[in-house]
Design an enzyme around this catalytic site. Structure first.
Site, PDB file in Angstrom:
ATOM      1  N   SER A  43       0.829  -1.210   0.000  1.00 40.24           N
ATOM      2  CA  SER A  43       0.000   0.000   0.000  1.00 40.24           C
ATOM      3  C   SER A  43       0.865   1.261   0.000  1.00 40.24           C
ATOM      4  O   SER A  43       2.003   1.257   0.470  1.00 40.24           O
ATOM      5  CB  SER A  43      -0.899   0.020   1.235  1.00 40.24           C
TER       6      SER A  43
HETATM    7  N1  SAH Z   1      -0.656  -4.375   3.876  1.00 42.23           N
HETATM    8  C1  SAH Z   1      -0.138  -4.998   2.690  1.00 42.23           C
HETATM    9  C2  SAH Z   1      -1.184  -4.978   1.607  1.00 42.23           C
HETATM   10  C3  SAH Z   1      -0.978  -6.065   0.634  1.00 42.23           C
HETATM   11  S1  SAH Z   1      -2.237  -6.149  -0.592  1.00 42.23           S
HETATM   12  C4  SAH Z   1       1.101  -4.263   2.230  1.00 42.23           C
HETATM   13  O1  SAH Z   1       1.137  -3.042   2.362  1.00 42.23           O
HETATM   14  O2  SAH Z   1       2.007  -4.902   1.710  1.00 42.23           O
HETATM   15  C5  SAH Z   1      -3.462  -7.120   0.231  1.00 42.23           C
HETATM   16  C6  SAH Z   1      -3.109  -8.520   0.539  1.00 42.23           C
HETATM   17  O3  SAH Z   1      -4.297  -9.159   0.993  1.00 42.23           O
HETATM   18  C7  SAH Z   1      -2.611  -9.351  -0.634  1.00 42.23           C
HETATM   19  O4  SAH Z   1      -1.357  -9.870  -0.332  1.00 42.23           O
HETATM   20  C8  SAH Z   1      -3.662 -10.471  -0.765  1.00 42.23           C
HETATM   21  O5  SAH Z   1      -3.117 -11.709  -1.150  1.00 42.23           O
HETATM   22  C9  SAH Z   1      -4.241 -10.520   0.624  1.00 42.23           C
HETATM   23  N2  SAH Z   1      -5.560 -11.106   0.749  1.00 42.23           N
HETATM   24  C10 SAH Z   1      -6.634 -10.987  -0.076  1.00 42.23           C
HETATM   25  N3  SAH Z   1      -7.679 -11.689   0.406  1.00 42.23           N
HETATM   26  C11 SAH Z   1      -7.258 -12.265   1.573  1.00 42.23           C
HETATM   27  C12 SAH Z   1      -7.873 -13.123   2.536  1.00 42.23           C
HETATM   28  N4  SAH Z   1      -9.142 -13.531   2.425  1.00 42.23           N
HETATM   29  N5  SAH Z   1      -7.141 -13.506   3.596  1.00 42.23           N
HETATM   30  C13 SAH Z   1      -5.850 -13.123   3.745  1.00 42.23           C
HETATM   31  N6  SAH Z   1      -5.208 -12.321   2.856  1.00 42.23           N
HETATM   32  C14 SAH Z   1      -5.908 -11.899   1.790  1.00 42.23           C
END
Ligand code: SAH
Length: 216
Positions: free
Chosen positions: A61
């Site tokens: 993000s």
């Molecule tokens: N806070 C993270 C955001 C990553 S993007 C950062 O800044 O790096 C969001 C993430 O949520 C992705 O890696 C995706 O694989 C994960 N995601 C999506 N659905 C999910 C679920 N049901 N349970 C766990 N993770 C999930």
């Protein structure tokens, strides 16, 4: 490239200037080496005012979004926080500096392993990471003093509401795939919640039982 200088500029220009003033949050951002959470080739851009690709069609993000969501938790220290969507682990690491324990769930195991390696490298020992569907929360460790969701779903999963302690906030993006509202819900007692819209946002999809349908 001097990453510490880039990090200070990031906090000043992207965060303080956009009116995030919670000193503990700003300090946690200054302490967290964001460049370690992206691939080597992207390190020169790690402190840019943008989200960046982390593989598997996912993103780390934008720094401002991490700061805004962290500030929205209204942390005092000592909390146990649940994060859904570990991704790169950057948001997790920022939280780890501010609270007593972070429980974080990622559905893609390759991302989870990479994040785990960086947590070890940074000696962040107050993080419990598991691979799985975060849309059902993490019942074994509930209730949480706050829940933060870093992927966008069609609606607020009721499990998250049930796993909040009384007085605890849930920060969650909700809405269609191309545009969501960042919401803050607070559990005021066993059956009641306040709900406010913080801002427009755009997250990768929350995929799972109580999110969007995916390929597994
Ligand atoms: N806070 C993270 C955001 C990553 S993007 C950062 O800044 O790096 C969001 C993430 O949520 C992705 O890696 C995706 O694989 C994960 N995601 C999506 N659905 C999910 C679920 N049901 N349970 C766990 N993770 C999930």
């Amino acid at each position: 490239m001097d990453y510490a200088v880039a990090r200070r500029r990031m906090v000043e220009n992207q965060i303080v200037r956009r009116n995030i003033t919670d000193q503990a949050v700003l300090e946690a951002l200054l302490k967290t080496p964001r460049h370690l959470f992206v691939d080597e080739g992207l390190r020169p851009h790690a402190y840019a005012d943008a989200s960046l690709p982390i593989g598997e069609k996912q993103t780390i993000s934008q720094p401002f979004m991490v700061a805004a969501m962290t500030a929205a938790l209204g942390l005092k220290g000592g909390e146990r926080i649940l994060e859904i969507g570990t991704g790169s682990g950057y948001q997790t690491a920022v939280l780890a500096h501010l609270v007593s324990r972070v429980y974080t769930i990622e559905r893609i195991s390759s991302l989870a392993s990479r994040a785990r390696r960086v947590f070890d490298q940074l000696r962040l020992t107050n993080i419990n990471l598991k691979v799985g569907d975060g849309t059902i929360g993490w019942r074994d460790h509930a209730p949480f003093d706050g829940i933060i969701v870093t992927a966008g779903g069609p609606e607020v999963p009721t499990e998250f509401l049930e796993q909040l302690a009384i007085g605890a906030p849930l920060i969650v993006p909700v809405g269609p795939l191309d545009q969501q509202k960042l919401l803050r819900l607070v559990r005021t007692d066993a059956d009641n919640y306040t709900r406010e819209e913080l801002m427009d946002c755009r997250f990768v999809p929350l995929i799972g039982e109580n999110g969007w349908m995916g390929d597994g």
